[in-house]
Design an enzyme around this catalytic site. Structure first.
Site, short mmCIF file in Angstrom:
data_model
loop_
_atom_site.label_atom_id
_atom_site.label_comp_id
_atom_site.label_asym_id
_atom_site.label_seq_id
_atom_site.Cartn_x
_atom_site.Cartn_y
_atom_site.Cartn_z
N CYS A 25 0.82 -1.22 0.00
CA CYS A 25 0.00 0.00 0.00
C CYS A 25 0.85 1.26 0.00
O CYS A 25 0.30 2.37 -0.10
CB CYS A 25 -0.95 -0.01 1.19
SG CYS A 25 -2.33 -1.18 0.96
N HIS A 149 -8.57 -10.81 -14.70
CA HIS A 149 -7.99 -10.25 -15.92
C HIS A 149 -6.48 -10.14 -15.73
O HIS A 149 -6.00 -9.84 -14.63
CB HIS A 149 -8.58 -8.86 -16.21
CG HIS A 149 -8.10 -8.27 -17.50
ND1 HIS A 149 -8.42 -8.81 -18.73
CD2 HIS A 149 -7.30 -7.20 -17.75
CE1 HIS A 149 -7.85 -8.08 -19.69
NE2 HIS A 149 -7.17 -7.11 -19.12
#
Length: 357
Positions: A25, A149
């Site tokens: 993060c 994906h």
């Protein structure tokens, strides 16, 4: 531990962390920059009565009501490697992504994978281990990894789209804190600092194990916290650090969040590394973005400020709860294995800001 050893020859498999400019993060766009980007958006605001949570308070996930008893919780989160072990990277990224559903008081239903890998740099076995790590967390959460994906990218990227379910009457936002509330944090701080030490080959096996254990612990208590009316606000602490997410909570409520620096629980070694200046670049960017709305007591030193702004990957839940329910909240965390959950502050009347004592 091979994760801290750089490759010794041109044909060696590169360290995952060497392929990314930032990790976990800590890759997030700084809050000040992100705010500016969103303010420049030319898209007109559209209002849908069943969109219960959108972008208004920088909450953890979007929530869309289906009927009076059900709402969909939708989120996505992905980043570049914070560790070199591919299986651990996949586990950490998946745990972090599902955390946003728990932070809304929801229950995960399914996930989709987001995969970007430098196909000509990493061997198929390494990429497969990343995917296996993510799948293992989804199994632990009791949900299917139902698709996704993938692209061929310069830096390795992995994460999930998370879909969950919540009762609209039990939805927990980051904007509902009330004056007099007590702040509870579910996990210890210092993930970004330990990741910086790892990249410098300074993190020992025990420190690495502690970091992975914290970042792969699913924030399941969020689902049960939603059942408690005395829990007024809920969010998870991630890339903007404790101060950044506490500030979002304060802004949402129009109140002051007061943090007791002495009450913070830290991962092993974090205080020493911070004192040596081993921190992430994101920590400084975080402070530059929101430091003007933070009041630090004179005794708060540079190392403590680094901990407070340290970007947390898969960090703990930050709970704003009425004083009479602090005991049940801490008991709930303890029963689910969060031994470091602790009271770290309170919410009080005043300007929307964070004060650190």
């Amino acid at each position: 531990m091979t994760t801290t050893t750089p490759p010794s020859s041109p044909t060696a498999i590169p360290r995952l962390t060497s392929l990314s400019h930032g990790g976990g993060c800590g890759c997030k766009i700084a809050p000040g920059v992100l705010s500016d980007l969103l303010s420049r958006s030319a898209l007109p605001r559209q209002f849908f009565p069943d969109l219960l949570v959108g972008t208004e308070t920088a909450d953890d996930a979007a929530v869309y009501r289906i009927n009076d008893r059900q709402a969909i919780v939708a989120t996505t989160d992905f980043f570049m490697p914070i560790v070199d072990d591919p299986y651990d990277f996949g586990r950490i990224a998946a745990t972090n992504a599902l955390s946003d559903i728990y932070a809304m008081g929801g229950r995960p239903l399914l996930a989709l994978a987001i995969v970007g890998m430098p196909i000509n740099v990493l061997p198929p076995e390494t990429i497969a281990r990343i995917l296996e790590g993510g799948e293992s967390v989804c199994r632990d959460a009791g949900i299917p990894l139902a698709g996704g994906h993938s692209i061929d990218s310069v830096e390795p990227i992995y994460g999930l789209v998370g879909i969950g379910l919540v009762d609209p009457a039990r939805l927990k936002r980051n904007a509902g804190a009330q004056a007099g509330d007590v702040l509870v944090l579910g996990k210890p701080l210092g993930v970004g600092i330990l990741s910086a030490a790892l990249k410098k080959n300074l993190l020992d096996d025990a420190g690495y194990a502690a970091m992975v254990a914290a970042t792969t612990q699913l924030n399941r208590p969020g689902t049960d916290l939603a059942e408690l009316e005395a829990v007024h606000a809920l969010t998870d602490v991630t890339g903007f650090g404790l101060l950044g997410h506490a500030l979002e909570l304060a802004r949402g409520a129009g109140l002051t969040a007061r943090i007791d620096a002495q009450a913070l629980r830290l991962l092993p070694g974090v205080r020493a590394f911070a004192g040596q200046g081993i921190v992430t670049g994101a920590s400084g960017r975080n402070w530059a973005s929101y430091g003007g709305q933070i009041e630090l007591a004179p005794g708060v030193d540079a190392a403590t400020r680094a901990v407070l702004t340290d970007p947390q990957t898969s960090g703990g839940l930050l709970v704003s709860v009425a004083p009479e329910a602090v005991g049940p909240v801490l008991d709930l965390f303890t029963r689910q294995g969060f031994a470091d959950a602790a009271v770290i502050g309170r919410v009080e009347a005043g300007a929307a800001r964070v004060v650190v004592d």
